[in-house]
Design a protein around this motif. Structure first.
Motif, PDB file in Angstrom:
ATOM      1  N   VAL A 143       0.855  -1.181   0.000  1.00 36.33           N
ATOM      2  CA  VAL A 143       0.000   0.000   0.000  1.00 36.33           C
ATOM      3  C   VAL A 143       0.895   1.235   0.000  1.00 36.33           C
ATOM      4  CG1 VAL A 143      -1.856  -1.196   1.233  1.00 36.33           C
ATOM      5  CG2 VAL A 143      -0.117   0.073   2.535  1.00 36.33           C
ATOM      6  N   PRO A 144       0.361   2.418  -0.345  1.00 39.34           N
ATOM      7  CA  PRO A 144       1.181   3.632  -0.284  1.00 39.34           C
ATOM      8  C   PRO A 144       1.805   3.828   1.092  1.00 39.34           C
ATOM      9  CG  PRO A 144      -0.876   4.071  -1.430  1.00 39.34           C
ATOM     10  CD  PRO A 144      -0.989   2.685  -0.865  1.00 39.34           C
ATOM     11  N   LEU A 145       2.960   4.443   1.104  1.00 44.24           N
ATOM     12  CA  LEU A 145       3.708   4.638   2.338  1.00 44.24           C
ATOM     13  C   LEU A 145       2.853   5.304   3.412  1.00 44.24           C
ATOM     14  CD1 LEU A 145       6.291   4.719   4.014  1.00 44.24           C
ATOM     15  CD2 LEU A 145       7.005   6.731   2.709  1.00 44.24           C
ATOM     16  N   GLY A 146       2.155   6.376   3.043  1.00 39.29           N
ATOM     17  CA  GLY A 146       1.335   7.084   4.020  1.00 39.29           C
ATOM     18  C   GLY A 146       0.176   6.247   4.532  1.00 39.29           C
ATOM     19  N   SER A 147      -0.387   5.422   3.661  1.00 36.97           N
ATOM     20  CA  SER A 147      -1.469   4.532   4.088  1.00 36.97           C
ATOM     21  C   SER A 147      -0.971   3.558   5.149  1.00 36.97           C
ATOM     22  CB  SER A 147      -2.034   3.777   2.887  1.00 36.97           C
ATOM     23  OG  SER A 147      -3.037   2.868   3.279  1.00 36.97           O
ATOM     24  N   HIS A 148       0.227   3.016   4.925  1.00 31.21           N
ATOM     25  CA  HIS A 148       0.822   2.103   5.904  1.00 31.21           C
ATOM     26  C   HIS A 148       1.027   2.801   7.243  1.00 31.21           C
ATOM     27  CE1 HIS A 148       3.578  -0.710   7.836  1.00 31.21           C
ATOM     28  NE2 HIS A 148       4.413   0.305   8.016  1.00 31.21           N
ATOM     29  N   LEU A 149       1.647   3.992   7.221  1.00 33.66           N
ATOM     30  CA  LEU A 149       1.967   4.689   8.469  1.00 33.66           C
ATOM     31  C   LEU A 149       0.705   5.170   9.182  1.00 33.66           C
ATOM     32  CD1 LEU A 149       5.079   6.752   7.311  1.00 33.66           C
ATOM     33  CD2 LEU A 149       5.068   4.743   8.805  1.00 33.66           C
ATOM     34  N   GLY A 150      -0.247   5.708   8.430  1.00 31.20           N
ATOM     35  CA  GLY A 150      -1.474   6.197   9.047  1.00 31.20           C
ATOM     36  C   GLY A 150      -2.273   5.077   9.687  1.00 31.20           C
ATOM     37  N   THR A 151      -2.412   3.968   8.976  1.00 35.31           N
ATOM     38  CA  THR A 151      -3.135   2.821   9.520  1.00 35.31           C
ATOM     39  C   THR A 151      -2.415   2.252  10.736  1.00 35.31           C
ATOM     40  OG1 THR A 151      -4.009   2.279   7.325  1.00 35.31           O
ATOM     41  CG2 THR A 151      -4.032   0.525   8.978  1.00 35.31           C
ATOM     42  N   LEU A 152      -1.077   2.199  10.662  1.00 34.53           N
ATOM     43  CA  LEU A 152      -0.287   1.706  11.790  1.00 34.53           C
ATOM     44  C   LEU A 152      -0.535   2.541  13.038  1.00 34.53           C
ATOM     45  CD1 LEU A 152       1.976  -0.132  12.939  1.00 34.53           C
ATOM     46  CD2 LEU A 152       3.610   1.589  12.125  1.00 34.53           C
ATOM     47  N   LEU A 153      -0.526   3.861  12.893  1.00 35.80           N
ATOM     48  CA  LEU A 153      -0.753   4.733  14.044  1.00 35.80           C
ATOM     49  C   LEU A 153      -2.086   4.437  14.720  1.00 35.80           C
ATOM     50  CD1 LEU A 153       0.462   8.268  12.881  1.00 35.80           C
ATOM     51  CD2 LEU A 153       1.376   6.908  14.760  1.00 35.80           C
ATOM     52  N   ILE A 154      -3.141   4.334  13.933  1.00 35.72           N
ATOM     53  CA  ILE A 154      -4.459   4.103  14.509  1.00 35.72           C
ATOM     54  C   ILE A 154      -4.527   2.726  15.163  1.00 35.72           C
ATOM     55  CG2 ILE A 154      -6.917   3.898  14.002  1.00 35.72           C
ATOM     56  CD1 ILE A 154      -5.842   6.762  13.940  1.00 35.72           C
ATOM     57  N   ARG A 155      -3.925   1.725  14.546  1.00 37.72           N
ATOM     58  CA  ARG A 155      -3.947   0.383  15.136  1.00 37.72           C
ATOM     59  C   ARG A 155      -3.180   0.345  16.458  1.00 37.72           C
ATOM     60  NH1 ARG A 155      -6.098  -3.549  12.144  1.00 37.72           N
ATOM     61  NH2 ARG A 155      -6.464  -3.168   9.917  1.00 37.72           N
ATOM     62  N   LEU A 156      -2.042   1.012  16.513  1.00 37.88           N
ATOM     63  CA  LEU A 156      -1.263   1.028  17.752  1.00 37.88           C
ATOM     64  C   LEU A 156      -2.013   1.756  18.862  1.00 37.88           C
ATOM     65  CD1 LEU A 156       2.389   1.694  16.500  1.00 37.88           C
ATOM     66  CD2 LEU A 156       1.283  -0.492  17.043  1.00 37.88           C
ATOM     67  N   LEU A 157      -2.715   2.828  18.501  1.00 36.09           N
ATOM     68  CA  LEU A 157      -3.500   3.550  19.506  1.00 36.09           C
ATOM     69  C   LEU A 157      -4.659   2.681  19.995  1.00 36.09           C
ATOM     70  CD1 LEU A 157      -3.792   6.292  20.970  1.00 36.09           C
ATOM     71  CD2 LEU A 157      -5.370   6.972  19.147  1.00 36.09           C
ATOM     72  N   ALA A 158      -5.334   2.018  19.070  1.00 41.70           N
ATOM     73  CA  ALA A 158      -6.431   1.132  19.460  1.00 41.70           C
ATOM     74  C   ALA A 158      -5.928  -0.003  20.353  1.00 41.70           C
ATOM     75  CB  ALA A 158      -7.109   0.568  18.210  1.00 41.70           C
ATOM     76  N   ASP A 159      -4.759  -0.555  20.039  1.00 43.01           N
ATOM     77  CA  ASP A 159      -4.186  -1.622  20.866  1.00 43.01           C
ATOM     78  C   ASP A 159      -3.905  -1.120  22.278  1.00 43.01           C
ATOM     79  OD1 ASP A 159      -4.277  -3.350  18.733  1.00 43.01           O
ATOM     80  OD2 ASP A 159      -2.136  -3.190  18.253  1.00 43.01           O
ATOM     81  N   LEU A 160      -3.379   0.090  22.394  1.00 39.60           N
ATOM     82  CA  LEU A 160      -3.104   0.660  23.713  1.00 39.60           C
ATOM     83  C   LEU A 160      -4.396   0.810  24.511  1.00 39.60           C
ATOM     84  CD1 LEU A 160      -1.260   2.030  25.802  1.00 39.60           C
ATOM     85  CD2 LEU A 160      -1.683   4.188  24.602  1.00 39.60           C
ATOM     86  N   HIS A 161      -5.431   1.334  23.870  1.00 44.23           N
ATOM     87  CA  HIS A 161      -6.691   1.579  24.566  1.00 44.23           C
ATOM     88  C   HIS A 161      -7.386   0.282  24.973  1.00 44.23           C
ATOM     89  CE1 HIS A 161      -7.072   5.879  22.731  1.00 44.23           C
ATOM     90  NE2 HIS A 161      -6.081   5.759  23.592  1.00 44.23           N
ATOM     91  N   ALA A 162      -6.964  -0.824  24.402  1.00 44.12           N
ATOM     92  CA  ALA A 162      -7.549  -2.120  24.764  1.00 44.12           C
ATOM     93  C   ALA A 162      -6.890  -2.734  25.996  1.00 44.12           C
ATOM     94  CB  ALA A 162      -7.436  -3.089  23.582  1.00 44.12           C
ATOM     95  N   VAL A 163      -5.812  -2.140  26.504  1.00 51.92           N
ATOM     96  CA  VAL A 163      -5.117  -2.676  27.685  1.00 51.92           C
ATOM     97  C   VAL A 163      -5.868  -2.265  28.944  1.00 51.92           C
ATOM     98  CG1 VAL A 163      -2.994  -2.635  29.036  1.00 51.92           C
ATOM     99  CG2 VAL A 163      -2.872  -2.642  26.534  1.00 51.92           C
ATOM    100  N   PRO A 164      -6.411  -3.213  29.710  1.00 51.61           N
ATOM    101  CA  PRO A 164      -7.066  -2.850  30.980  1.00 51.61           C
ATOM    102  C   PRO A 164      -6.028  -2.326  31.974  1.00 51.61           C
ATOM    103  CG  PRO A 164      -7.682  -5.079  30.262  1.00 51.61           C
ATOM    104  CD  PRO A 164      -6.503  -4.665  29.446  1.00 51.61           C
ATOM    105  N   PRO A 165      -6.187  -1.111  32.501  1.00 45.34           N
ATOM    106  CA  PRO A 165      -5.186  -0.570  33.440  1.00 45.34           C
ATOM    107  C   PRO A 165      -4.936  -1.478  34.638  1.00 45.34           C
ATOM    108  CG  PRO A 165      -6.682   1.164  32.720  1.00 45.34           C
ATOM    109  CD  PRO A 165      -7.236  -0.121  32.203  1.00 45.34           C
ATOM    110  N   GLU A 166      -5.987  -2.164  35.122  1.00 49.85           N
ATOM    111  CA  GLU A 166      -5.808  -3.022  36.285  1.00 49.85           C
ATOM    112  C   GLU A 166      -4.931  -4.224  35.977  1.00 49.85           C
ATOM    113  OE1 GLU A 166      -9.682  -4.108  34.201  1.00 49.85           O
ATOM    114  OE2 GLU A 166      -8.640  -2.268  34.814  1.00 49.85           O
ATOM    115  N   ARG A 167      -4.852  -4.598  34.707  1.00 53.84           N
ATOM    116  CA  ARG A 167      -4.021  -5.752  34.326  1.00 53.84           C
ATOM    117  C   ARG A 167      -2.546  -5.461  34.530  1.00 53.84           C
ATOM    118  NH1 ARG A 167      -3.453  -8.087  28.152  1.00 53.84           N
ATOM    119  NH2 ARG A 167      -1.733  -9.521  28.553  1.00 53.84           N
ATOM    120  N   VAL A 168      -2.159  -4.200  34.444  1.00 55.04           N
ATOM    121  CA  VAL A 168      -0.742  -3.840  34.550  1.00 55.04           C
ATOM    122  C   VAL A 168      -0.454  -2.996  35.789  1.00 55.04           C
ATOM    123  CG1 VAL A 168      -0.241  -4.043  32.095  1.00 55.04           C
ATOM    124  CG2 VAL A 168      -1.132  -1.885  32.977  1.00 55.04           C
TER     125      VAL A 168
END
Length: 364
Positions: A143-168
Protein backbone atom coordinates in the motif's frame (compact mmCIF):
# COMPACT_ATOMS: atom_id res chain seq x y z
CA UNK A 1 23.77 -5.91 22.86
CA UNK A 2 26.88 -4.90 20.95
CA UNK A 3 28.61 -1.53 20.97
CA UNK A 4 27.03 -0.67 17.61
CA UNK A 5 24.34 2.03 17.73
CA UNK A 6 21.94 0.78 15.09
CA UNK A 7 19.74 3.14 13.01
CA UNK A 8 21.30 6.21 14.62
CA UNK A 9 23.61 8.63 12.81
CA UNK A 10 25.33 11.85 13.78
CA UNK A 11 22.25 13.74 12.54
CA UNK A 12 20.27 12.28 15.45
CA UNK A 13 22.47 14.01 18.03
CA UNK A 14 23.43 17.53 19.04
CA UNK A 15 27.08 18.27 18.48
CA UNK A 16 29.17 18.75 21.59
CA UNK A 17 28.85 22.54 21.47
CA UNK A 18 25.05 22.48 21.48
CA UNK A 19 24.57 19.68 23.97
CA UNK A 20 23.01 20.73 27.28
CA UNK A 21 25.70 19.80 29.83
CA UNK A 22 25.16 17.37 32.69
CA UNK A 23 27.41 16.49 35.63
CA UNK A 24 28.33 13.04 34.38
CA UNK A 25 30.88 12.42 37.13
CA UNK A 26 28.24 13.05 39.75
CA UNK A 27 25.84 10.77 37.89
CA UNK A 28 28.49 8.02 37.81
CA UNK A 29 29.02 8.28 41.56
CA UNK A 30 25.28 8.21 42.22
CA UNK A 31 24.66 5.20 39.98
CA UNK A 32 27.61 3.35 41.52
CA UNK A 33 25.90 3.78 44.87
CA UNK A 34 22.79 2.20 43.36
CA UNK A 35 24.73 -0.83 42.16
CA UNK A 36 24.73 0.32 38.53
CA UNK A 37 27.80 0.68 36.32
CA UNK A 38 27.86 3.90 34.27
CA UNK A 39 30.56 3.79 31.59
CA UNK A 40 32.07 7.29 31.62
CA UNK A 41 34.64 6.29 28.99
CA UNK A 42 31.88 6.50 26.35
CA UNK A 43 30.66 10.13 26.35
CA UNK A 44 26.84 10.44 26.55
CA UNK A 45 25.20 11.94 23.47
CA UNK A 46 22.12 14.16 23.56
CA UNK A 47 19.41 13.30 21.03
CA UNK A 48 18.53 16.30 18.87
CA UNK A 49 14.78 15.82 18.50
CA UNK A 50 11.96 17.40 20.49
CA UNK A 51 11.13 20.67 22.24
CA UNK A 52 10.59 19.15 25.69
CA UNK A 53 12.52 16.60 27.72
CA UNK A 54 16.26 16.09 27.28
CA UNK A 55 17.31 12.59 26.22
CA UNK A 56 20.83 11.17 26.32
CA UNK A 57 22.23 7.93 24.98
CA UNK A 58 24.39 6.44 27.73
CA UNK A 59 26.19 3.18 28.46
CA UNK A 60 24.86 1.43 31.57
CA UNK A 61 25.79 -2.05 32.77
CA UNK A 62 27.44 -2.72 29.40
CA UNK A 63 24.29 -1.93 27.44
CA UNK A 64 22.93 1.14 25.71
CA UNK A 65 20.26 3.02 27.65
CA UNK A 66 18.50 6.38 27.52
CA UNK A 67 18.63 8.91 30.33
CA UNK A 68 15.61 11.21 30.29
CA UNK A 69 15.14 14.44 32.27
CA UNK A 70 13.08 17.64 32.04
CA UNK A 71 14.36 20.72 30.21
CA UNK A 72 16.00 23.50 32.21
CA UNK A 73 13.92 26.33 33.63
CA UNK A 74 10.38 26.46 35.04
CA UNK A 75 8.22 23.42 34.25
CA UNK A 76 4.50 23.92 33.39
CA UNK A 77 2.14 22.22 35.88
CA UNK A 78 1.71 18.52 35.11
CA UNK A 79 4.40 18.45 32.41
CA UNK A 80 7.68 16.52 32.17
CA UNK A 81 6.70 14.13 34.98
CA UNK A 82 9.60 11.72 35.29
CA UNK A 83 8.09 9.85 38.24
CA UNK A 84 4.91 9.18 36.31
CA UNK A 85 6.75 8.06 33.18
CA UNK A 86 9.06 5.77 35.12
CA UNK A 87 6.07 4.18 36.89
CA UNK A 88 4.26 3.63 33.59
CA UNK A 89 7.29 2.09 31.92
CA UNK A 90 7.90 -0.22 34.87
CA UNK A 91 4.43 -1.76 34.39
CA UNK A 92 2.90 -1.15 30.96
CA UNK A 93 5.39 -3.27 28.92
CA UNK A 94 3.86 -6.41 30.43
CA UNK A 95 0.77 -5.90 28.27
CA UNK A 96 2.00 -3.38 25.67
CA UNK A 97 5.46 -4.60 24.62
CA UNK A 98 6.15 -1.52 22.49
CA UNK A 99 6.61 0.50 25.69
CA UNK A 100 10.33 0.45 26.66
CA UNK A 101 11.18 -0.84 30.14
CA UNK A 102 12.20 1.61 32.86
CA UNK A 103 15.55 0.66 34.39
CA UNK A 104 16.01 3.21 37.18
CA UNK A 105 14.30 6.30 38.60
CA UNK A 106 16.05 9.04 40.61
CA UNK A 107 13.89 11.40 42.65
CA UNK A 108 16.90 13.30 44.04
CA UNK A 109 17.08 16.49 41.97
CA UNK A 110 20.50 17.25 43.44
CA UNK A 111 22.15 14.66 41.21
CA UNK A 112 21.45 16.33 37.83
CA UNK A 113 19.40 19.36 38.82
CA UNK A 114 16.09 17.58 38.18
CA UNK A 115 14.47 14.21 38.68
CA UNK A 116 15.33 11.77 35.93
CA UNK A 117 14.97 8.16 34.92
CA UNK A 118 16.78 5.68 32.71
CA UNK A 119 15.07 3.32 30.30
CA UNK A 120 16.09 0.66 27.84
CA UNK A 121 17.26 1.84 24.44
CA UNK A 122 15.23 0.75 21.44
CA UNK A 123 17.07 1.71 18.24
CA UNK A 124 14.64 2.82 15.58
CA UNK A 125 13.69 5.46 13.05
CA UNK A 126 11.64 8.45 14.22
CA UNK A 127 9.71 10.27 11.47
CA UNK A 128 8.71 13.84 12.23
CA UNK A 129 7.23 16.41 9.90
CA UNK A 130 9.01 15.12 6.81
CA UNK A 131 9.55 11.62 5.49
CA UNK A 132 13.24 11.08 4.68
CA UNK A 133 13.66 10.78 0.94
CA UNK A 134 15.58 7.51 1.28
CA UNK A 135 12.61 5.99 3.14
CA UNK A 136 10.22 7.16 0.44
CA UNK A 137 12.41 5.78 -2.36
CA UNK A 138 13.00 2.42 -0.69
CA UNK A 139 9.39 1.74 0.32
CA UNK A 140 8.24 -1.55 -1.20
CA UNK A 141 5.01 -2.10 0.68
CA UNK A 142 1.76 -3.27 -0.88
CA UNK A 143 0.00 0.00 0.00
CA UNK A 144 1.18 3.63 -0.28
CA UNK A 145 3.71 4.64 2.34
CA UNK A 146 1.34 7.08 4.02
CA UNK A 147 -1.47 4.53 4.09
CA UNK A 148 0.82 2.10 5.90
CA UNK A 149 1.97 4.69 8.47
CA UNK A 150 -1.47 6.20 9.05
CA UNK A 151 -3.14 2.82 9.52
CA UNK A 152 -0.29 1.71 11.79
CA UNK A 153 -0.75 4.73 14.04
CA UNK A 154 -4.46 4.10 14.51
CA UNK A 155 -3.95 0.38 15.14
CA UNK A 156 -1.26 1.03 17.75
CA UNK A 157 -3.50 3.55 19.51
CA UNK A 158 -6.43 1.13 19.46
CA UNK A 159 -4.19 -1.62 20.87
CA UNK A 160 -3.10 0.66 23.71
CA UNK A 161 -6.69 1.58 24.57
CA UNK A 162 -7.55 -2.12 24.76
CA UNK A 163 -5.12 -2.68 27.69
CA UNK A 164 -7.07 -2.85 30.98
CA UNK A 165 -5.19 -0.57 33.44
CA UNK A 166 -5.81 -3.02 36.29
CA UNK A 167 -4.02 -5.75 34.33
CA UNK A 168 -0.74 -3.84 34.55
CA UNK A 169 -1.14 -2.22 37.96
CA UNK A 170 -2.00 1.23 36.60
CA UNK A 171 -5.59 1.29 37.84
CA UNK A 172 -4.70 3.91 40.46
CA UNK A 173 -2.97 6.27 38.04
CA UNK A 174 -4.86 9.49 37.39
CA UNK A 175 -8.50 10.26 38.12
CA UNK A 176 -10.76 9.32 35.20
CA UNK A 177 -13.88 10.70 36.90
CA UNK A 178 -14.12 14.35 35.88
CA UNK A 179 -11.25 13.93 33.41
CA UNK A 180 -12.77 16.19 30.73
CA UNK A 181 -13.58 19.09 33.06
CA UNK A 182 -10.23 18.81 34.79
CA UNK A 183 -8.32 18.67 31.50
CA UNK A 184 -10.10 21.75 30.19
CA UNK A 185 -9.55 23.64 33.44
CA UNK A 186 -5.87 22.74 33.38
CA UNK A 187 -5.29 23.97 29.84
CA UNK A 188 -7.28 27.14 30.46
CA UNK A 189 -5.05 27.88 33.44
CA UNK A 190 -1.92 27.13 31.42
CA UNK A 191 -3.21 29.46 28.70
CA UNK A 192 -3.64 32.24 31.24
CA UNK A 193 -0.07 31.77 32.46
CA UNK A 194 1.40 31.41 28.97
CA UNK A 195 -0.20 34.60 27.66
CA UNK A 196 0.49 36.50 30.91
CA UNK A 197 -3.14 37.62 31.22
CA UNK A 198 -3.17 39.10 27.68
CA UNK A 199 -5.02 36.40 25.73
CA UNK A 200 -5.89 36.90 22.05
CA UNK A 201 -9.57 37.31 21.20
CA UNK A 202 -9.81 33.94 19.45
CA UNK A 203 -8.45 32.20 22.53
CA UNK A 204 -11.20 33.74 24.65
CA UNK A 205 -13.86 32.61 22.14
CA UNK A 206 -12.33 29.15 22.00
CA UNK A 207 -12.38 28.75 25.77
CA UNK A 208 -15.99 29.95 25.95
CA UNK A 209 -17.03 27.40 23.30
CA UNK A 210 -15.35 24.58 25.22
CA UNK A 211 -16.72 25.60 28.60
CA UNK A 212 -20.28 25.71 27.28
CA UNK A 213 -20.21 22.23 25.68
CA UNK A 214 -18.46 19.89 28.09
CA UNK A 215 -19.69 16.36 27.27
CA UNK A 216 -20.61 13.87 29.94
CA UNK A 217 -17.80 11.66 31.21
CA UNK A 218 -17.37 8.62 29.02
CA UNK A 219 -15.74 5.28 29.58
CA UNK A 220 -12.05 5.57 30.32
CA UNK A 221 -8.92 3.65 29.44
CA UNK A 222 -5.17 4.11 29.72
CA UNK A 223 -4.14 6.90 27.34
CA UNK A 224 -0.73 8.03 26.09
CA UNK A 225 -1.73 11.72 26.00
CA UNK A 226 0.71 12.70 23.24
CA UNK A 227 0.41 9.93 20.67
CA UNK A 228 1.89 10.89 17.28
CA UNK A 229 4.16 9.56 14.59
CA UNK A 230 7.51 10.71 15.95
CA UNK A 231 6.72 8.96 19.24
CA UNK A 232 6.65 5.64 17.38
CA UNK A 233 10.09 4.23 16.56
CA UNK A 234 10.21 2.13 13.40
CA UNK A 235 12.45 -0.50 11.83
CA UNK A 236 13.98 1.17 8.83
CA UNK A 237 13.72 -1.77 6.42
CA UNK A 238 9.96 -2.35 6.69
CA UNK A 239 8.65 0.49 8.92
CA UNK A 240 7.27 -1.92 11.50
CA UNK A 241 7.08 -0.60 15.07
CA UNK A 242 9.96 -0.98 17.52
CA UNK A 243 8.76 1.20 20.39
CA UNK A 244 6.30 3.86 21.51
CA UNK A 245 8.01 6.55 23.59
CA UNK A 246 7.31 9.75 25.58
CA UNK A 247 4.94 8.50 28.27
CA UNK A 248 5.35 11.33 30.81
CA UNK A 249 1.72 12.45 30.42
CA UNK A 250 0.18 8.96 30.36
CA UNK A 251 -2.91 8.52 32.52
CA UNK A 252 -6.40 7.06 32.66
CA UNK A 253 -8.82 9.22 30.71
CA UNK A 254 -11.17 9.57 27.76
CA UNK A 255 -10.01 7.56 24.72
CA UNK A 256 -11.39 10.19 22.32
CA UNK A 257 -9.08 12.77 23.87
CA UNK A 258 -6.09 10.60 22.92
CA UNK A 259 -7.50 10.33 19.40
CA UNK A 260 -8.18 14.09 19.34
CA UNK A 261 -4.58 14.82 20.31
CA UNK A 262 -3.30 12.58 17.51
CA UNK A 263 -5.61 14.29 14.99
CA UNK A 264 -4.46 17.73 16.19
CA UNK A 265 -1.10 16.91 14.57
CA UNK A 266 -2.68 15.31 11.48
CA UNK A 267 -2.29 17.92 8.72
CA UNK A 268 -4.28 17.66 5.50
CA UNK A 269 -3.39 19.19 2.15
CA UNK A 270 -6.14 21.85 2.25
CA UNK A 271 -5.54 22.92 5.86
CA UNK A 272 -4.61 26.54 6.64
CA UNK A 273 -0.91 27.48 6.86
CA UNK A 274 -0.72 27.09 10.64
CA UNK A 275 -1.36 23.34 10.41
CA UNK A 276 1.40 22.99 7.81
CA UNK A 277 3.69 25.15 9.96
CA UNK A 278 3.22 22.67 12.82
CA UNK A 279 5.32 20.24 10.77
CA UNK A 280 4.62 17.48 13.28
CA UNK A 281 3.49 14.67 10.97
CA UNK A 282 3.88 14.30 7.17
CA UNK A 283 0.21 13.44 6.69
CA UNK A 284 -0.58 15.93 3.90
CA UNK A 285 0.84 13.62 1.20
CA UNK A 286 2.24 10.17 0.40
CA UNK A 287 -1.19 8.53 0.56
CA UNK A 288 -1.94 9.19 4.21
CA UNK A 289 -5.64 8.82 5.07
CA UNK A 290 -7.43 12.02 6.04
CA UNK A 291 -8.48 12.78 9.59
CA UNK A 292 -12.02 11.54 9.03
CA UNK A 293 -10.79 8.26 7.54
CA UNK A 294 -8.40 7.81 10.47
CA UNK A 295 -11.19 8.45 12.97
CA UNK A 296 -13.48 5.99 11.20
CA UNK A 297 -10.79 3.30 11.31
CA UNK A 298 -10.39 3.91 15.05
CA UNK A 299 -14.15 3.57 15.50
CA UNK A 300 -14.19 0.31 13.55
CA UNK A 301 -11.31 -1.14 15.57
CA UNK A 302 -12.57 -0.13 19.00
CA UNK A 303 -16.33 0.23 18.70
CA UNK A 304 -16.05 3.70 20.25
CA UNK A 305 -18.73 6.15 19.13
CA UNK A 306 -17.37 9.41 17.68
CA UNK A 307 -20.27 11.60 18.81
CA UNK A 308 -18.08 13.89 20.95
CA UNK A 309 -14.98 13.82 18.77
CA UNK A 310 -15.32 17.43 17.59
CA UNK A 311 -15.17 18.59 21.21
CA UNK A 312 -12.00 16.62 21.85
CA UNK A 313 -10.51 17.83 18.57
CA UNK A 314 -11.04 21.44 19.65
CA UNK A 315 -9.72 20.78 23.16
CA UNK A 316 -6.60 19.16 21.72
CA UNK A 317 -6.01 22.14 19.42
CA UNK A 318 -6.29 24.47 22.42
CA UNK A 319 -3.62 22.36 24.05
CA UNK A 320 -1.35 22.65 20.98
CA UNK A 321 -1.79 26.42 20.92
CA UNK A 322 -0.88 26.68 24.60
CA UNK A 323 2.18 24.45 24.20
CA UNK A 324 3.58 26.64 21.42
CA UNK A 325 2.86 29.77 23.44
CA UNK A 326 4.70 28.19 26.38
CA UNK A 327 7.69 27.58 24.10
CA UNK A 328 7.50 31.22 22.98
CA UNK A 329 7.37 32.36 26.59
CA UNK A 330 10.28 30.11 27.61
CA UNK A 331 12.47 31.34 24.76
CA UNK A 332 11.70 34.94 25.69
CA UNK A 333 12.47 34.40 29.38
CA UNK A 334 15.70 32.54 28.58
CA UNK A 335 16.85 35.23 26.13
CA UNK A 336 16.99 32.73 23.24
CA UNK A 337 16.52 33.47 19.54
CA UNK A 338 13.87 36.21 19.48
CA UNK A 339 12.71 35.47 15.92
CA UNK A 340 11.88 31.85 16.72
CA UNK A 341 9.99 32.96 19.83
CA UNK A 342 7.86 35.31 17.74
CA UNK A 343 7.15 32.53 15.25
CA UNK A 344 5.98 30.18 17.99
CA UNK A 345 3.72 32.91 19.38
CA UNK A 346 2.20 33.58 15.95
CA UNK A 347 1.61 29.88 15.42
CA UNK A 348 -0.15 29.64 18.79
CA UNK A 349 -2.57 32.43 17.84
CA UNK A 350 -3.29 30.92 14.43
CA UNK A 351 -4.00 27.53 15.99
CA UNK A 352 -6.63 29.18 18.19
CA UNK A 353 -8.30 30.50 15.03
CA UNK A 354 -8.13 27.07 13.36
CA UNK A 355 -9.66 25.44 16.44
CA UNK A 356 -12.62 27.82 16.12
CA UNK A 357 -12.99 26.77 12.47
CA UNK A 358 -13.06 23.13 13.57
CA UNK A 359 -15.72 23.95 16.17
CA UNK A 360 -17.88 25.46 13.39
CA UNK A 361 -17.54 22.35 11.23
CA UNK A 362 -15.37 24.02 8.58
CA UNK A 363 -12.76 21.27 9.00
CA UNK A 364 -13.05 17.73 10.35
Amino acid sequence: MSNTIHTVTEAHFHDARNQYPQDWRRLANYLHGQGLDFDSDIPPRQFATGFGNLNYLIRLDQQWAVLRRPPPGPIPPGANDMARESLILSRLPKAYPLAPRALHYCEDSEVLGARFFIMEYRPGLSIGGQIPETIRQNWRGEVPLGSHLGTLLIRLLADLHAVPPERVGLDQLGKPDGFIQRTLTGWVERARLAWSNHPPADLIRLIEWLQQRIPADQGHCFIHNDFKLDNVLLREHDLSPVAVIDWDMGTRGAPLYDLGVLLSYWTERDDPPCMHALNQMPTAGDGFPGREQAATLYQNLTGTTLTSLTYFRVLALLRSAVVFQQICQRKTLNGEDNDSGVEFGQLARELCSFALDVSRGQYF
